[in-house]
Design a protein around this motif. Structure first.
Motif, short mmCIF file in Angstrom:
data_model
loop_
_atom_site.label_atom_id
_atom_site.label_comp_id
_atom_site.label_asym_id
_atom_site.label_seq_id
_atom_site.Cartn_x
_atom_site.Cartn_y
_atom_site.Cartn_z
N THR A 253 0.84 -1.20 0.00
CA THR A 253 0.00 0.00 0.00
C THR A 253 0.88 1.25 0.00
O THR A 253 0.67 2.17 -0.80
CB THR A 253 -0.93 0.02 1.23
N THR A 254 1.87 1.25 0.89
CA THR A 254 2.82 2.37 0.89
C THR A 254 3.59 2.41 -0.43
O THR A 254 3.79 3.48 -1.01
CB THR A 254 3.80 2.24 2.06
N PHE B 124 2.50 4.34 -3.51
CA PHE B 124 2.79 5.78 -3.60
C PHE B 124 4.27 6.03 -3.88
O PHE B 124 4.67 7.16 -4.11
CB PHE B 124 2.41 6.49 -2.29
N MET B 125 5.06 4.97 -3.81
CA MET B 125 6.52 5.12 -3.94
C MET B 125 7.06 4.44 -5.19
O MET B 125 8.27 4.35 -5.36
CB MET B 125 7.23 4.48 -2.72
N GLU C 108 10.08 -0.29 5.77
CA GLU C 108 10.56 1.02 6.24
C GLU C 108 11.84 1.40 5.52
O GLU C 108 12.02 2.54 5.10
CB GLU C 108 10.82 0.97 7.74
N THR D 233 11.00 2.45 1.97
CA THR D 233 10.36 3.76 1.93
C THR D 233 11.36 4.88 2.19
O THR D 233 11.38 5.89 1.50
CB THR D 233 9.24 3.84 2.99
N ARG D 234 12.17 4.68 3.23
CA ARG D 234 13.06 5.77 3.68
C ARG D 234 14.28 5.95 2.79
O ARG D 234 14.76 7.07 2.63
CB ARG D 234 13.53 5.52 5.12
#
Lengths: 322, 400
Positions: free
Chosen positions: B67-68, B71-72, B311, B314-315
């Protein structure tokens, strides 16, 4: 003769609360809404708020109260004068926080369980749109001109900027862990997003969608992991930013220009959400673990008093006398 | 005719080439490798392991990451691998040869070490199953992180609560299996660390046989009081029964009316389906909707492992293995995991710091660390093996 006038004056004083500002507090565990007089800060009424009332807001004219009844899966609606319950709004499952369009319609609701933001027309009570966002949508903010509504997703760690006409996401801004609350400043040039686990407030440029600054917190004698920013409010002149720090039991006062923390105000336990009085003179904080609200004088940064409300107060909103 | 066909294919190829950069998706591949060892059934049928144990938590972690990722421009693929002790190493080899570099392992201690050694610097392993302290000390590995709390953390979490209750005289009952002995050691260490006294120790023999028989409770009701009688005066019975032979039978069957904790009664766990604080309700609801059953600690531990990868993705927005591993084990990493504070990996033994739930059936009784147990760095380091006590010397090997 003198005594008679005094008695009259007293009668006038006790009658006045009906015309005064009101403070409405949602009590998450108590399933109630506590109503306080905005001048005397006395509890004047308590009524049933549905199952697990959390997010709470009022229409721009202060006449209608909206409450996220999380375990009822709907938004309960009340008359702020009579406390009569009006027809509910559909909300999608497990609504936690919401924000009204500056015009008072529609209502944008974060649905934690379904990774969506539900848009509801408060007049027709129809769902206008469901916007897919990140995991565990929570905080909701709206640009003062109403063009953009912001949602923060707690596990995705982003602020999602949603165009209020197309319902398309126009930008996703990565912030720190577990973003809880989003608030624009008065001219809409900056967006402030609190991150509960990350321990920061991200300052986002509203035009470029870049994080331009991160506000951090430090309190001697308080372990860093207890400094958990949750609720946030900005004064109308943008000079002060108040940040509720959850289990640190403090509200940080941040300079609106330099973003330096200028003070930490000791309030009740697990301070959660914040709201200003309609005239901006007072800030109210809900303290979930001490079952009270604190009243802060905005000009002097002084905590004036705390008032017991219901069980586990969560959200707060103040309305003007009508 | 053939030419046209070719040209068409060429045009299609061109189209594919054109659309590819526009998508520019980065794919993150991981695996959950579960090694099942045949053993006796648990005492309670409620404790029967579900077929998708651990995999279900992995599925939720992957879905949350995806899901995250949407957007990435990142996609997440997780392969579930079920192995036996005989096939585990071949399966690990297959994953490594296929280029999977993030592997969550649910296995016993010895197998976890073997798999970590097989992987070497080709993969980062997350131990989501084994609680043995030896894995965080003498047998630690630079390529092995632990999302499962250690026996020392679990014992310390319970000990802090018992001390807070002023129940500081313990009657320790341990099983005969090596992992029971190790767990009893963790309780002895916790007692010394927090000032409790073990006033009586007994060993419960495992006589084998079926764990469950019809009306077996009749014998238990007669045997358990006899086994626990004439113990020195104590406040609480602490059971070290990793193998699950007897502890579930202790509550209400002790000779003296005393509460039971440890492997039975009040249990220290990383996760429990009754836990709902700090937004955990949302995780429970998501998990149950996806998997049609309540979550087990193993599910949560696999979820934390895959979310650690998420994480990092994403980061860092990187797909470079060393960058991702460096982020996970570095200072900027934190994981929000419904425990009221950020979770991070200890650099001295690869253990994920985390609060421990004390649960007994329908509710979470308490969460440790308890107030008042202070630490100069992180209150979470009051649970488990602290930097100064570690027996792990291999964690820095990766950087060398």
């Amino acid at each position: 003769m003198t005594r008679f006038t005094a008695a009259l004056a007293c009668a006038a004083l006790t009658a006045s609360p009906a015309l005064a500002d009101k403070i409405f507090v949602s009590n998450e565990k108590g399933n109630t809404i506590t109503v306080l007089d905005g001048t005397s800060f006395e509890v004047i009424h308590t009524f049933n708020g549905g199952q697990r009332p959390r997010g709470i807001t009022a229409s721009p004219d202060g006449k209608i109260l909206y409450v996220c009844a999380s375990d009822d899966d709907l938004v309960r609606v009340f008359d702020t004068e009579t406390y009569e319950e009006l027809p509910s709004l559909p909300s999608g499952p497990d609504p936690e926080l919401f924000v009204l369009h500056p015009s008072g319609n529609p209502l944008y609701i974060a649905n934690e369980d379904d990774n969506i933001v539900t848009v509801v027309d408060v007049e027709t009570r129809q769902v206008l749109a469901e916007v897919p966002v990140g995991v565990e949508p929570e905080g909701m903010g709206v640009h003062p001109d109403g063009s953009i509504v912001v949602n923060t997703s707690e596990t995705t760690n982003m602020a999602h900027m949603i165009d209020t006409t197309t319902y398309e996401i126009v930008a996703n801004v990565l912030v720190d862990s577990r973003p809880r609350f989003a608030q624009y400043d008065s001219d809409g040039s900056h967006l402030f997003v609190t991150a509960e686990i990350g321990g920061t407030v991200s300052v986002i440029d509203a035009a470029s969608y870049e994080v331009t600054h991160k506000i951090t917190f430090e309190v001697p004698g308080v372990v860093p992991e207890a400094l958990q920013p949750v609720g946030l409010r900005i004064t109308a002149d943008d000079s002060k930013i108040f940040v509720a720090l959850g289990p640190a039991n403090r509200v940080a006062v941040v300079n609106g220009e330099t973003y330096e923390v200028e003070d930490y105000l000791l309030v009740g336990q697990r301070v959660w959400q914040l709201a200003f009085s309609p005239d901006g003179k007072y800030l109210y904080t809900t303290n979930g673990n001490s079952n009270d609200i604190s009243i802060i004088d905005v000009a002097s940064n002084e905590v004036l008093k705390s008032v017991q409300v219901g069980q586990q107060p969560w959200g707060v909103v103040a309305t003007k006398s009508n | 005719m053939g030419k046209t066909g070719l040209r068409l294919a060429g045009a299609l190829l061109a189209c594919a080439a054109l659309s590819a950069p526009a998508q520019a998706q980065t794919e993150y591949r991981a695996a959950v490798l579960r090694v099942d060892t045949p053993g006796p059934l648990p005492i309670s049928r409620l404790d029967l392991p579900p077929e998708d144990l651990g995999f279900a938590g992995g599925a939720l972690g992957t879905a949350d990451n995806a899901t995250t990722g949407s957007f990435m421009k990142q996609t997440f693929v997780t392969e579930d691998v079920l192995a036996t002790p005989e096939t585990a190493e071949a399966e690990m080899q297959r994953l490594l040869d296929g280029g999977t570099r993030f592997i969550v392992v649910l296995a016993d201690e010895a197998m976890t070490v073997r798999l970590a050694d097989l992987a070497g610097d080709r993969a980062l392993l997350f131990n989501a199953g084994a609680s043995g302290d030896v894995l965080r000390n003498a047998d630690c590995r630079a390529n092995l992180l632990h999302t499962a709390p250690s026996d020392a953390m679990l014992a310390d979490a319970l000990a802090q609560f018992l001390i807070w209750k002023r129940w500081d005289e313990w009657f320790l009952i341990e099983g005969i299996h090596p992992e029971d002995t190790a767990l009893a050691g963790a309780y002895r260490r916790a007692a010394t660390k927090f000032g409790a006294k073990i006033v009586e120790e007994r060993v419960f023999e495992d006589t084998g046989g079926a764990r469950r028989t019809d009306s077996g409770h009749v014998q238990v009701q007669a045997q358990m009081p006899v086994f626990t009688q004439r113990a020195a005066e104590h406040d609480v019975v602490v059971a070290a029964d990793h193998a699950g032979v007897f502890a579930a039978w202790l509550p209400f069957h002790t000779w003296e009316p005393r509460p039971v904790a440890g492997s039975g009664g009040l249990m220290p766990v990383s996760w429990h389906p009754a836990h709902e604080a700090w937004g955990a309700m949302q995780w429970q609801t998501r998990f149950e909707k996806q998997n049609n059953r309540p979550a087990r600690p193993e599910d949560f531990q696999v979820w934390m492992a895959l979310r650690s990868l998420g994480e990092a993705a994403t980061r860092t927005t990187s797909d470079d293995f060393d960058t991702l591993v460096g982020f996970i084990t570095g200072d900027s990493f934190d994981l929000a995991a419904f425990k009221g504070q950020k979770l991070t990996y200890r650099d001295w033994d690869g253990q994920l710091r985390q609060p421990v739930l004390l649960s007994m059936g329908p509710v979470t009784v308490s969460v440790s660390p308890q107030d008042g147990f202070l630490h100069q760095v992180s209150q979470l380091d009051t649970l488990g093996t602290d930097r100064a006590e570690t027996g792990c010397t291999r964690m820095t090997a990766r950087e060398d």
